[in-house]
Design a protein around this motif. Structure first.
Motif, short mmCIF file in Angstrom:
data_model
loop_
_atom_site.label_atom_id
_atom_site.label_comp_id
_atom_site.label_asym_id
_atom_site.label_seq_id
_atom_site.Cartn_x
_atom_site.Cartn_y
_atom_site.Cartn_z
N LYS A 127 2.52 6.43 -5.29
CA LYS A 127 2.30 6.69 -6.63
C LYS A 127 1.07 7.63 -6.97
O LYS A 127 1.24 8.40 -7.98
N HIS A 128 0.09 7.05 -6.22
CA HIS A 128 -1.29 7.92 -6.30
C HIS A 128 -0.88 9.44 -6.16
O HIS A 128 -1.64 10.26 -6.84
N ALA A 129 -0.01 9.76 -5.06
CA ALA A 129 0.06 11.14 -4.69
C ALA A 129 1.08 11.83 -5.61
O ALA A 129 1.38 13.20 -5.56
N GLY A 130 1.67 10.98 -6.51
CA GLY A 130 2.85 11.81 -7.41
C GLY A 130 4.07 11.79 -6.97
O GLY A 130 4.96 12.63 -7.67
N VAL A 131 4.26 11.10 -6.04
CA VAL A 131 5.79 11.24 -5.42
C VAL A 131 6.61 10.48 -6.17
O VAL A 131 7.80 10.83 -6.19
N ILE A 132 6.38 9.16 -6.43
CA ILE A 132 7.03 8.17 -7.23
C ILE A 132 6.75 8.02 -8.74
O ILE A 132 5.45 8.43 -8.84
N SER A 133 7.59 7.53 -9.40
CA SER A 133 7.05 7.36 -10.75
C SER A 133 6.59 5.72 -10.91
O SER A 133 6.66 4.99 -10.07
N TRP A 134 6.30 5.45 -12.11
CA TRP A 134 5.50 4.07 -12.60
C TRP A 134 6.89 3.02 -12.36
O TRP A 134 6.62 2.12 -11.90
N ALA A 140 0.68 -1.21 -0.05
CA ALA A 140 -0.13 -0.09 0.10
C ALA A 140 0.76 1.28 0.04
O ALA A 140 0.50 2.24 -0.64
N ILE A 141 1.87 1.13 0.72
CA ILE A 141 2.73 2.69 0.68
C ILE A 141 3.35 2.92 -0.59
O ILE A 141 3.28 4.17 -1.08
N PRO A 142 4.01 1.98 -1.56
CA PRO A 142 4.26 2.39 -2.70
C PRO A 142 3.11 2.86 -3.64
O PRO A 142 3.32 3.96 -4.36
N ALA A 143 1.99 2.47 -3.47
CA ALA A 143 0.82 2.43 -4.29
C ALA A 143 0.32 4.01 -3.74
O ALA A 143 -0.01 4.79 -4.78
N ILE A 144 0.37 4.21 -2.68
CA ILE A 144 -0.17 5.60 -2.12
C ILE A 144 0.79 6.58 -2.63
O ILE A 144 0.32 7.73 -2.98
#
Length: 146
Positions: free
Chosen positions: A107-114, A101-105
């Motif tokens: 990514k959803h927040a735009g903090v990390i890339s795909w 969940a943490i990486p998905a969140i």
């Protein structure tokens, strides 16, 4: 594997341990690459590398499982009336969900890339496969050289 001589069984078991070491090392490398390649260290938040979260994830979380579930795999994968085993399953499950969940969140927040998300999730699945290999290997118990 009882029909093989002792030294052949020992060699095969050493290969299994080597596979576990490679899987865990590969998971750590993927975790670091998810951060280094994309020049964004937020994926470290999932806690596989930082010292405090490494201690929590890999030392503290398995301790109740070792104490209360013992080495019996059937207790871990079956329903139990023991509240300590159930609490241990809940904590382990919450940790697993958090690792996804943490990486998905992020990514959803735009903090990390795909790409960082994909490498982070692949790191998680490599760690899970190492744990599953360890559980199945632990049941065999053929580590005697004789």
């Amino acid at each position: 594997m009882a029909e093989f001589p002792g030294y052949v069984r020992y060699c095969l078991n050493t290969g299994k341990l080597l596979l576990l070491a490679v899987l865990v090392s590969g998971g750590v490398v993927l975790h670091i690459l998810a951060c280094a390649l994309y020049k964004n260290w937020w994926p470290m938040l999932t806690g596989k590398i930082s010292i405090i979260e490494l201690t929590i994830t890999y030392v503290i979380l398995p301790v109740p499982l070792l104490f209360f579930a013992g080495s019996e795999r059937s207790l871990v994968f079956s329903e139990s009336d023991n509240t300590w085993v159930n609490a241990t399953k809940f904590i382990s499950g919450a940790s697993a969900v958090g690792s996804i969940a943490i990486p998905a969140i992020l990514k959803h927040a735009g903090v990390i890339s795909w790409g960082a998300l994909a490498m982070e999730l692949s790191s998680f699945f490599v760690f899970v496969s190492a744990i599953m290999c360890y559980i199945t290997m632990n049941d065999e118990d053929d580590y005697s050289i004789l």
